[in-house]
Scaffold this motif. Structure first.
Motif, PDB file in Angstrom:
ATOM      1  N   HIS A 157       0.861  -1.194   0.000  1.00 20.32           N
ATOM      2  CA  HIS A 157       0.000   0.000   0.000  1.00 20.32           C
ATOM      3  C   HIS A 157       0.890   1.235   0.000  1.00 20.32           C
ATOM      4  N   THR A 197      -6.589   6.177   8.299  1.00 17.16           N
ATOM      5  CA  THR A 197      -6.433   4.719   8.168  1.00 17.16           C
ATOM      6  C   THR A 197      -5.351   4.394   7.150  1.00 17.16           C
ATOM      7  N   ALA A 198      -5.364   5.103   6.005  1.00 17.88           N
ATOM      8  CA  ALA A 198      -4.357   4.838   4.966  1.00 17.88           C
ATOM      9  C   ALA A 198      -2.955   5.156   5.496  1.00 17.88           C
ATOM     10  N   ARG A 228      -1.908   4.969   8.510  1.00 17.47           N
ATOM     11  CA  ARG A 228      -1.509   3.941   9.489  1.00 17.47           C
ATOM     12  C   ARG A 228      -1.165   2.617   8.811  1.00 17.47           C
ATOM     13  N   GLN A 229      -1.786   2.337   7.641  1.00 21.45           N
ATOM     14  CA  GLN A 229      -1.627   1.016   7.025  1.00 21.45           C
ATOM     15  C   GLN A 229      -0.520   0.941   5.985  1.00 21.45           C
ATOM     16  N   CYS A 230      -0.130   2.100   5.412  1.00 19.40           N
ATOM     17  CA  CYS A 230       0.755   2.045   4.239  1.00 19.40           C
ATOM     18  C   CYS A 230       2.197   1.701   4.636  1.00 19.40           C
ATOM     19  N   GLU A 231       2.929   1.208   3.640  1.00 21.23           N
ATOM     20  CA  GLU A 231       4.373   0.980   3.856  1.00 21.23           C
ATOM     21  C   GLU A 231       5.195   2.164   3.354  1.00 21.23           C
ATOM     22  N   CYS A 238       3.907   4.682  12.513  1.00 20.77           N
ATOM     23  CA  CYS A 238       3.435   3.326  12.235  1.00 20.77           C
ATOM     24  C   CYS A 238       4.444   2.543  11.402  1.00 20.77           C
TER      25      CYS A 238
END
Ligand code: BJW
Length: 258
Positions: free
Chosen positions: A21, A181-182, A184-187, A211
């Motif tokens: 992501h 949310t994006a 927190r989730q992305c690499e 994160c």
């Protein structure tokens, strides 16, 4: 890794290739090369006497709706005249190449969508739409008439206003939640063409860092993010983004009709 000038560290190229992501978060600088002045650029002509921060507030609109309406009318006309630039096009192509790609923008000009980006989170609304402040009426693609008075809501007679988020106003909850949310989730998180001064958007790259994401800044000028970013590229996004795209995924496909 170098592509016509900019050297991209192999670790960054690898991180982007492998990322499940990628998030790109953009500000006014991305549209500068299209000819849209950045928010904090000096204003010209009649508008030079006002700071943008003094026009983009509910208080300014309440005190002088005609002035604020005219400022937005001038800017709406400009946005309609310009075209997406190579930075917008490179981001749209990244969305097609990456496994998952979220584009978060503070921009109100819709140039990302016109360039072909699909998964766009608009944090600050859209300048092309106008709405009743009491929620009765929305006009999605407002066409300005010459020297027009501020239009009124057909239901309650309140002045219609630009469908943007002014200082002191809440951002749309669904957009803010999607952006958070994006982040927190992305690499990999790319922060592009923003002064990183205006909250809550300015918090997003720091959230991504906390994160564990690789955070990349692209901006000709330093910002409050610069010292914390994993990588910083000082230069115009319309030059750097196409080179980054090429370094990670190879040549860009021919532009598609949006
Ligand atoms: C290039 C380039 C090239 C040039 N290539 N780059 C926490 C701490 C402190 C303050 C606050 C806080 N939380 C909230 C606040 C208050 C306030 C705020 O952040 N104030 C700061 C100024 C201190 N935030 C808010 O009020 C927000 N609301 C909010 O938080 O509500 C909470 C609430 C809760 C409950 C009830 C009620 C409220 C709302 C913020 C809305 C911002 N709206 C605007 C106007 C939109 C409409 C319009 O366009 O008129 O959005 S303000 C303006 O700033 C606009 C932009 O989207 C935004 C960001 O600007 P951006 O994109 O960074 O542009 P510039 O011009 O600043 O920078 C351009 C950059 O590009 C520069 O760095 C250049 O170097 C670079 N550049 N050429 C790449 N070619």
């Amino acid at each position: 890794m170098s592509t016509n000038g900019v050297v991209f560290p192999p670790e960054l190229v690898q991180a982007m290739r492998q990322a499940g992501h990628i998030v790109a978060s953009t500000g006014a600088g991305v549209s500068a090369e299209s000819g849209v002045p950045t928010f904090r650029d000096a204003q010209t002509g009649f508008w030079a006497q006002f700071k943008p921060e003094e026009l983009a507030t509910p208080e300014a609109f309440a005190a002088n709706p005609e002035r604020v309406w005219q400022w937005y009318a001038v800017r709406r006309r400009r946005v309609r005249e310009v075209q997406p630039n190579p930075g917008h096009l490179a981001l749209a192509e990244m969305e097609r190449r990456a496994r998952r790609f979220t584009l978060i923008t503070q921009n109100v000009d819709r140039l990302h969508q016109r360039a072909g980006s699909r998964n766009v989170v608009e944090l600050h609304g859209c300048i092309l739409s106008v709405r009743c402040p009491r929620g009765h009426h929305v006009i999605e693609d407002y066409q300005d008439a010459a020297d027009e008075a501020v239009p009124r809501c057909p239901l309650c007679q309140a002045y219609l206003r630009p469908a943007v988020v002014w200082f002191g106003e809440e951002l749309p909850a669904h957009a803010l939640e999607a952006a958070d949310t994006a982040a927190r989730q992305c690499e990999v998180f790319l922060s592009i063409g923003t002064s990183t001064l205006v909250y809550p958007a300015a918090q997003l790259p720091f959230t991504a860092l906390e994160c564990g994401a690789t955070v990349v800044e692209i901006n000709p000028q330093p910002t409050p993010l610069t010292d914390s970013a994993t990588y910083t590229f000082h230069g115009p996004s319309g030059v750097i983004l196409p080179q980054l795209l090429k370094a990670v995924w190879g040549e860009m496909a021919a532009p598609q009709n949006p």
